[in-house]
Design a protein around this motif. Sequence first.
Motif, PDB file in Angstrom:
ATOM      1  N   LYS A 169       0.843  -1.186   0.000  1.00  0.00           N
ATOM      2  CA  LYS A 169       0.000   0.000   0.000  1.00  0.00           C
ATOM      3  C   LYS A 169       0.883   1.242   0.000  1.00  0.00           C
ATOM      4  O   LYS A 169       1.985   1.239   0.543  1.00  0.00           O
ATOM      5  N   VAL A 170       0.371   2.315  -0.601  1.00  0.00           N
ATOM      6  CA  VAL A 170       1.113   3.562  -0.732  1.00  0.00           C
ATOM      7  C   VAL A 170       0.234   4.715  -0.242  1.00  0.00           C
ATOM      8  O   VAL A 170      -0.977   4.727  -0.493  1.00  0.00           O
ATOM      9  N   PHE A 198      -3.872   9.873  -2.887  1.00  0.00           N
ATOM     10  CA  PHE A 198      -3.298   8.843  -2.035  1.00  0.00           C
ATOM     11  C   PHE A 198      -3.231   9.342  -0.597  1.00  0.00           C
ATOM     12  O   PHE A 198      -2.410   8.890   0.189  1.00  0.00           O
ATOM     13  N   GLU A 199      -4.114  10.279  -0.281  1.00  0.00           N
ATOM     14  CA  GLU A 199      -4.174  10.840   1.069  1.00  0.00           C
ATOM     15  C   GLU A 199      -4.419   9.729   2.096  1.00  0.00           C
ATOM     16  O   GLU A 199      -3.864   9.746   3.189  1.00  0.00           O
ATOM     17  N   HIS A 200      -5.290   8.795   1.730  1.00  0.00           N
ATOM     18  CA  HIS A 200      -5.484   7.582   2.524  1.00  0.00           C
ATOM     19  C   HIS A 200      -4.778   6.443   1.791  1.00  0.00           C
ATOM     20  O   HIS A 200      -4.904   6.293   0.577  1.00  0.00           O
ATOM     21  N   MET A 201      -4.057   5.647   2.517  1.00  0.00           N
ATOM     22  CA  MET A 201      -3.225   4.623   1.885  1.00  0.00           C
ATOM     23  C   MET A 201      -4.066   3.709   1.015  1.00  0.00           C
ATOM     24  O   MET A 201      -5.155   3.288   1.385  1.00  0.00           O
ATOM     25  N   ARG A 202      -3.523   3.413  -0.175  1.00  0.00           N
ATOM     26  CA  ARG A 202      -4.216   2.596  -1.159  1.00  0.00           C
ATOM     27  C   ARG A 202      -3.342   1.418  -1.572  1.00  0.00           C
ATOM     28  O   ARG A 202      -2.118   1.552  -1.690  1.00  0.00           O
ATOM     29  N   ALA A 203      -3.976   0.310  -1.819  1.00  0.00           N
ATOM     30  CA  ALA A 203      -3.257  -0.854  -2.337  1.00  0.00           C
ATOM     31  C   ALA A 203      -2.871  -0.616  -3.784  1.00  0.00           C
ATOM     32  O   ALA A 203      -3.619  -0.023  -4.560  1.00  0.00           O
ATOM     33  N   ILE A 204      -1.684  -1.054  -4.139  1.00  0.00           N
ATOM     34  CA  ILE A 204      -1.224  -0.989  -5.522  1.00  0.00           C
ATOM     35  C   ILE A 204      -1.460  -2.363  -6.136  1.00  0.00           C
ATOM     36  O   ILE A 204      -0.799  -3.338  -5.782  1.00  0.00           O
ATOM     37  N   THR A 205      -2.408  -2.440  -7.037  1.00  0.00           N
ATOM     38  CA  THR A 205      -2.751  -3.725  -7.645  1.00  0.00           C
ATOM     39  C   THR A 205      -2.231  -3.760  -9.078  1.00  0.00           C
ATOM     40  O   THR A 205      -1.032  -3.765  -9.304  1.00  0.00           O
ATOM     41  N   TRP A 224       3.875  -3.096   3.575  1.00  0.00           N
ATOM     42  CA  TRP A 224       3.744  -4.448   3.065  1.00  0.00           C
ATOM     43  C   TRP A 224       3.086  -5.274   4.179  1.00  0.00           C
ATOM     44  O   TRP A 224       3.790  -5.935   4.960  1.00  0.00           O
ATOM     45  N   PRO A 225       1.758  -5.207   4.286  1.00  0.00           N
ATOM     46  CA  PRO A 225       1.091  -5.846   5.432  1.00  0.00           C
ATOM     47  C   PRO A 225       1.329  -7.347   5.511  1.00  0.00           C
ATOM     48  O   PRO A 225       1.402  -7.900   6.617  1.00  0.00           O
ATOM     49  N   ASP A 226       1.481  -8.017   4.376  1.00  0.00           N
ATOM     50  CA  ASP A 226       1.732  -9.459   4.411  1.00  0.00           C
ATOM     51  C   ASP A 226       3.104  -9.773   4.995  1.00  0.00           C
ATOM     52  O   ASP A 226       3.327 -10.873   5.501  1.00  0.00           O
ATOM     53  N   ASP A 227       4.018  -8.785   4.901  1.00  0.00           N
ATOM     54  CA  ASP A 227       5.368  -8.966   5.436  1.00  0.00           C
ATOM     55  C   ASP A 227       5.534  -8.327   6.809  1.00  0.00           C
ATOM     56  O   ASP A 227       6.596  -8.466   7.433  1.00  0.00           O
ATOM     57  N   GLY A 228       4.515  -7.561   7.258  1.00  0.00           N
ATOM     58  CA  GLY A 228       4.622  -6.867   8.534  1.00  0.00           C
ATOM     59  C   GLY A 228       5.667  -5.770   8.528  1.00  0.00           C
ATOM     60  O   GLY A 228       6.307  -5.492   9.546  1.00  0.00           O
ATOM     61  N   LEU A 229       5.847  -5.103   7.375  1.00  0.00           N
ATOM     62  CA  LEU A 229       6.919  -4.116   7.203  1.00  0.00           C
ATOM     63  C   LEU A 229       6.351  -2.800   6.678  1.00  0.00           C
ATOM     64  O   LEU A 229       5.438  -2.795   5.847  1.00  0.00           O
ATOM     65  N   ALA A 230       6.897  -1.701   7.167  1.00  0.00           N
ATOM     66  CA  ALA A 230       6.498  -0.371   6.698  1.00  0.00           C
ATOM     67  C   ALA A 230       7.746   0.465   6.449  1.00  0.00           C
ATOM     68  O   ALA A 230       8.786   0.287   7.085  1.00  0.00           O
ATOM     69  N   LEU A 231       7.633   1.395   5.496  1.00  0.00           N
ATOM     70  CA  LEU A 231       8.729   2.297   5.156  1.00  0.00           C
ATOM     71  C   LEU A 231       8.187   3.717   5.079  1.00  0.00           C
ATOM     72  O   LEU A 231       7.171   3.974   4.422  1.00  0.00           O
ATOM     73  N   THR A 232       8.865   4.625   5.758  1.00  0.00           N
ATOM     74  CA  THR A 232       8.521   6.048   5.700  1.00  0.00           C
ATOM     75  C   THR A 232       9.621   6.787   4.960  1.00  0.00           C
ATOM     76  O   THR A 232      10.803   6.641   5.286  1.00  0.00           O
ATOM     77  N   ILE A 233       9.219   7.569   3.953  1.00  0.00           N
ATOM     78  CA  ILE A 233      10.149   8.381   3.164  1.00  0.00           C
ATOM     79  C   ILE A 233       9.916   9.839   3.531  1.00  0.00           C
ATOM     80  O   ILE A 233       8.784  10.326   3.459  1.00  0.00           O
TER      81      ILE A 233
END
Length: 299
Positions: A169-170, A198-205, A224-233
């Motif tokens: 999600k982005v 993309f103000e509210h996080m959206r899945a990239i399909t 990456w919810p399936d991986d339990g990982l998040a990244l902040t830029i």
Amino acid sequence: MIELKAGAARLGLLPELGGAVTFWKSGEVCVLEAVSDPNLLAQKGHRVAAYPLVPFSNRVADGHFRFDGAEYRMKPNFAGEPHVIHGNAWQHPWELALLADDSATLQLEWHPPYDRPMDEWPFAYRAQIRFDLREESLAVGMVIENIDQRPQPVGLGLHPYFPRRGGVKVGFSADTVWTNDERHLPALRVPATGEWSFEHMRAITDQAIDNCYAGWDGAAFLRWPDDGLALTITASPTFRHLVLFTPPDRNPDRNFVAIEPVSNMNDALNHAGVMDRGITILAPGERLEGHIHFALTAC
């Protein structure tokens, strides 16, 4: 290849391949996706995970622009398009200026040839990019200095590829977005609302997006919810545009999401009438600097 280390984190750099990053791993997890793009001719099929955009981001229409009363033409460097894309720093070897276990500074000096027709950027510049790796973060600093005897118009950017996996999600906030015409050039500037938001996080399909957002607030988020990982830029004020690129097909070489902090809009050199186009005019000896920080957390 140069490899930086910080705890369980690893960062691979390829200075001779346009100052490119070849991987960023946190333990066994790839934070960046290594991509082979045959259209980027100078990369010669090598897989890269990120590369610097100097001295501008995205396209210059037909490789042509006017500046300070003169007309300039550059040779296309992207297969299948008549445009020049992403500057020329990614086309040339960079030198290693400084190296430590967890940090490296790369440098490039570009001097246009005066003894043959001009195919590339017509002004001389010096660029540096510094990578500082920590176990849960990566900091990237970029500088371009005008070493020419004339003023020159410049921009900066970074082109990282992120894995399109794990239900990614982005999210980010921007004021407006540029639509594209059939030549992949800016057409209309519209509010970044509705389907553009993309103000509210959206899945990239499987959607295809390749657009430049303006009035970006300098923060973007991946999960990456399936991986339990998040990244902040997060990015410094130099970068007030954000390019989002999600290819429609999902073959192994295009299974990525590109979120590119950049200073300038697409084809900015040909849009002098856009007040916030993001081009900086550097006098001889002046510099433009920007910083980008990537922070990993669990989600």
